[in-house]
Structure formats: C-alpha cells, structure tokens
Design an enzyme around this catalytic site. Structure first.
Site, short mmCIF file in Angstrom:
data_model
loop_
_atom_site.label_atom_id
_atom_site.label_comp_id
_atom_site.label_asym_id
_atom_site.label_seq_id
_atom_site.Cartn_x
_atom_site.Cartn_y
_atom_site.Cartn_z
N HIS A 152 -70.48 -12.65 20.52
CA HIS A 152 -71.35 -12.95 19.37
C HIS A 152 -72.81 -12.58 19.67
O HIS A 152 -73.73 -13.16 19.10
CB HIS A 152 -71.28 -14.43 18.97
CG HIS A 152 -69.90 -14.97 18.89
ND1 HIS A 152 -69.14 -14.96 17.75
CD2 HIS A 152 -69.10 -15.52 19.85
CE1 HIS A 152 -67.95 -15.49 17.98
NE2 HIS A 152 -67.90 -15.83 19.26
N SER A 211 -93.67 8.05 18.12
CA SER A 211 -94.00 7.79 16.73
C SER A 211 -95.28 8.54 16.38
O SER A 211 -96.17 8.67 17.22
CB SER A 211 -94.20 6.29 16.53
OG SER A 211 -95.05 6.05 15.44
N LYS A 215 -95.07 3.79 21.05
CA LYS A 215 -93.61 3.82 20.83
C LYS A 215 -92.87 4.89 21.64
O LYS A 215 -93.35 5.99 21.83
CB LYS A 215 -93.32 4.08 19.34
CG LYS A 215 -93.65 2.94 18.40
CD LYS A 215 -92.91 1.64 18.70
CE LYS A 215 -91.45 1.70 18.34
NZ LYS A 215 -91.19 1.81 16.92
N GLU A 271 -79.42 6.65 18.32
CA GLU A 271 -79.45 6.34 16.88
C GLU A 271 -78.78 7.44 16.07
O GLU A 271 -78.04 7.17 15.12
CB GLU A 271 -80.91 6.17 16.40
CG GLU A 271 -81.51 4.84 16.84
CD GLU A 271 -83.00 4.74 16.54
OE1 GLU A 271 -83.48 3.63 16.33
OE2 GLU A 271 -83.69 5.78 16.52
#
Ligand code: ARG
Length: 459
Positions: free
Chosen positions: A157, A278, A284, A291
């Site tokens: 979980h 970024s 970043k 992804e």
C-alpha cells in the site's frame, strides 16, 4: 502490361484519392528484406519442382538480390501507385530482368506473401528483443549482486511494511522479465510457421514443395489450412499481448524509479544523461525517461486493442483490413527496442543512496512482525502476539520513539517473555537474515537467485 499488376480487368484508372487511401508502401516498405527473402525461396522452390527452369530461377534470384542492394543504397523508385512493398518489388524486378520476372508470382498470392513477410519480420524482431531482454536482465543482476545486503523498506500500500534487501527488490523485476522472455520464446514458436503455398486462399494447382520453401526460410513447419494461414493474425496479436505485458512491467519499474528519485524518497539518483531540466525552475532534474516509458505503455495497449478489433469481425479468408496490422506492430517493436536499450543503459549508471534506504527502513516499525514472530517462538499464539505488538507500537507512537529505543523493562510491561535477545531480532539485519528460504529476502537467498537466473540466461 497495364501499370497495375492487376490492371487487366479494369477499364479506368484508380481514383487518385483511392490510390492514396489504399497504399501501404509508405509503411510496409520496411518489410523489403523479408519480401525479397520470401520471393527468393519461392523462386528456388518453383525451379526445384520444374515450374521454372533452373536458369529462370537463377535469373529471378539474381534480380531480387540486385534489388536488395538497390533498396539499401536508397536508389529504389518506390511508387504509391504500386500499392505495397510486394508489387513495388515485383514490378521493379520485371523492369530490371524482363519477361522472366513475370513468372515469379506463379502459384503465389500477395495474401500468402504478406503473411510470410510479417512472420519473418516478427521472428527476427523477437530474436532481437530476446537479446535486449537478456542484456537488461544481466544489468539488473549485476546491480542486484551489488545490493544483496543493502537494506531498504519493502512496501505494501506504499506504506513501509518490512525490511527487505534492495537486491531482492530488483530480483522481483527480474522475475517479471524472465516471464516476459519465456512468453516471447513461446510466441516465436507459433510465429515460425510458413504460410507460403496457401496462395490467395485455397492453395495452388502447381506441384509446389511447401516443405522446401519453409526449410529455405528457416521455418520450423508449414501451416495446415490455407484459409487460416492467409487470414489469421493471432500470432501478431499474441506478440502484441506479450509486448503489452512487458511494457506494463517496464511501466511499473518506471513508477518506482520516479518515486524513488523524488526528493521525498531520495533512494536513488538517475544519471544526468537520463534526465532533463525545467525551462523555468533552475533546480529541477526530472526523470523524463521513466515517465516516457510509463507514458508509451498506453500506445502499446492501444496497438493490442487495435489488432484485436481489426480481426474480430472478419469473415474468412483474407480481407484488406489486414493491411492495417502493420503500423501497430512496427511501432510496438520500435518502442520496445528503445525502452529496453535505454533502461539497460540507465540502470548501469544508477546511483543508490544506501544510507537513505537504511534510514527509511528504520522508520515505520518495519520489524514489528519480527517481534510478533519472536513471541510466537515463546509459545504465545500468533493472534495474541499480534495484539501485544500492536499495543507496543501504539505506545511507541505516543512516546515518539522506535521499537529499539524501548528499554527491556518497558517491553516487559507488555510481555514478560521478552528477553535481551529482542534487540537482535528487531534489527533490520536480523529481520532480513531471518527470511531464509527459497524466494525470500535474506542476502544468501538473493545470491542464490542471482546464480539461478544467470544460469537460466545462458540456456
Ligand atoms: N498490402 C496488403 C496487406 O498488407 C497485401 C495483400 C493484398 N492482397 C490483396 N488481395 N489486395 O495486407
């Protein structure tokens, strides 16, 4: 001869829009090595059984070989008016070698031709994918070996559950990939069947030798029913289904890499070469590669659904719908190749934050189960032990401490059976060491699994 190889029956030319609509050469041209290979085998077979003379057979084979070079040198005049890769190559052959070229299509149809081409293409691509999966697995096994004793929290979980070794976690990925590998190996057996000789749908009246053609092309057998052979694409659907599962696994790995590389987890760092920045936030470093792997998984599921839908309402035998089977296959193969290659490289440069993994495993009372198991060894029934440990954990939460920070006297208030040895039991090392059986997380088990998987990869 009219411009179209099938033009004899027609009195007017094809509408230009229809020509654009029906053509497939802009995508199926990539089947050319397999189309030429299939045609060469067919010509040799026709010469063997006497439908062509030996000389005719040789002229055709030489002509086709020359076309292959022409294509590879980008000199081939692909034409959308000639619809597909098959008619482009056949027409060019006739242009180059003259009358004898017109005999190549004897006893054959584009229907068995295209089915053969796709099978040859897929067989080749499956072999390549199997190599890429092996490379990825080899890389993961190296990493798993380096981290056979690295402790991290295992999750259920997404909540810290029990300590595990990072090597064990990586081996879970390996097991998934090993199944993907064996699915593809099985799929290959069903792909590797020769449909040539089925012709348009009914077979042919020439005295063909189907076994000889199949042997020349390295197929392990020949199809048993001509209608089935020219029409079904279940082997391609099976490949897409295996691919969808493989992508699903890669997508799950991606999800973990994305979470783990976030500052909140800070378990791993992906090398700069696999990340992007970024345009506005200077700090970043984003995990775009995993992804995109996660994102591309959707395309592959889509390709599977698209081929299942393509087939579901087709009456026997061949229908032109089947031309639409190619782009989903090509895109799947391309995507899988890239994802596997990039993941192999990326995992090779992965940095693992061992202290951070350890500290994370210390949080969340991950050895509470070990404490309950300890009480069971003191003859307390598991349900009671569970209850006692639950109370100890609540006490720790209220007093903002960990299990190992409790004094023995504090433990004893909950159960007088608890002794000094509890501190070893509650250590992360003690916890993983205790899980000493086939399939469990102890470092020795991880090392044995690595050996087993390495042997498997060599087979
Ligand atoms: N381009 C076609 C395909 O990919 C080849 C077979 C066409 N056969 C036909 N009878 N129109 O399926």
């Amino acid at each position: 001869m009219s411009e179209k190889p099938w033009g004899g029956r027609f009195s007017t030319a094809t509408d230009t829009l229809v020509e654009i609509f029906t053509t497939s050469v802009h995508f199926d041209h990539r089947l050319y090595p397999y189309d030429i290979m299939g045609s060469i085998a067919h010509a040799k077979m026709l010469a063997k059984v006497g439908v062509l003379t030996q000389e005719e057979g040789e002229q055709i084979v030489d002509g086709l070989t020359a076309l292959q070079t022409e294509i590879e040198q980008n000199q081939f005049p692909w034409s959308i008016a000639l619809e597909d890769v098959h008619m482009n190559i056949e027409s060019r052959l006739i242009e180059k070698i003259g009358e004898v070229g017109k005999k190549l299509h004897t006893g054959r149809s584009r229907n068995d031709q295209v089915a053969t081409d796709i099978r040859l293409y897929l067989r080749h691509e499956i072999d390549n994918l199997l190599t890429l999966i092996n490379n990825f697995l080899t890389q993961l096994l190296t990493l798993a070996e380096q981290h056979a004793t690295t402790i991290m929290p295992g999750f259920t979980h997404l909540q810290s559950a029990q300590p595990i070794t990072f090597g064990h976690h990586l081996l879970a990925w390996c097991e998934m990939l090993v199944r993907d590998r064996s699915r593809l190996q099985e799929c290959r057996q069903r792909v590797n069947i020769c449909p040539l000789g089925s012709a348009a749908l009914a077979g042919t009246s020439y005295p063909i030798d189907r076994h000889y053609t199949a042997e020349l092309l390295g197929f392990s057998g020949i199809s048993n029913n001509s209608l089935d052979a020219v029409s079904d694409r279940d082997f391609a659907i099976e490949f897409l289904s295996d691919s969808a599962l493989l992508m699903m696994h890669l997508s799950r790995f991606s999800e973990e890499l994305i979470l783990w590389s976030s500052p909140q987890f800070n378990f791993i760092e992906l090398d700069d070469t696999f990340c992007t920045g970024s345009s506005i936030m200077p700090q970043k470093k984003n995990p775009d590669v995993p992804e995109l792997v996660r994102g591309k998984t959707g395309h592959i599921y889509g390709h599977l659904i698209s081929l299942l839908t393509l087939m579901k309402a087709q009456p026997l035998a061949y229908n032109r719908d089947n031309q639409e089977d190619k782009t989903p296959l090509f895109d799947t193969v391309e995507t899988l190749n890239l994802c596997l290659m990039i993941y192999t490289k990326m995992m090779g440069s992965l940095r693992v934050n061992i202290p951070q993994l350890y500290q994370a495993a210390e949080r969340g009372f991950t050895t509470a189960t070990d404490l309950a198991d300890y009480l069971v060894r003191k003859k307390i029934p598991f349900r009671d032990a569970h209850e006692i440990v639950g109370k100890i954990v609540r006490y720790c939460i209220e007093h903002n401490c960990t299990l190992t920070q409790l004094e023995l006297s504090q433990f004893r208030q909950f159960s007088p059976d608890i002794q000094e040895d509890i501190y070893t039991i509650l250590s992360l090392e003690g916890s993983v060491q205790a899980r000493q059986h086939w399939g469990a997380t102890a470092p020795e088990q991880v090392r044995q699994s690595i050996q087993r998987l390495r042997t498997l990869l060599r087979s």
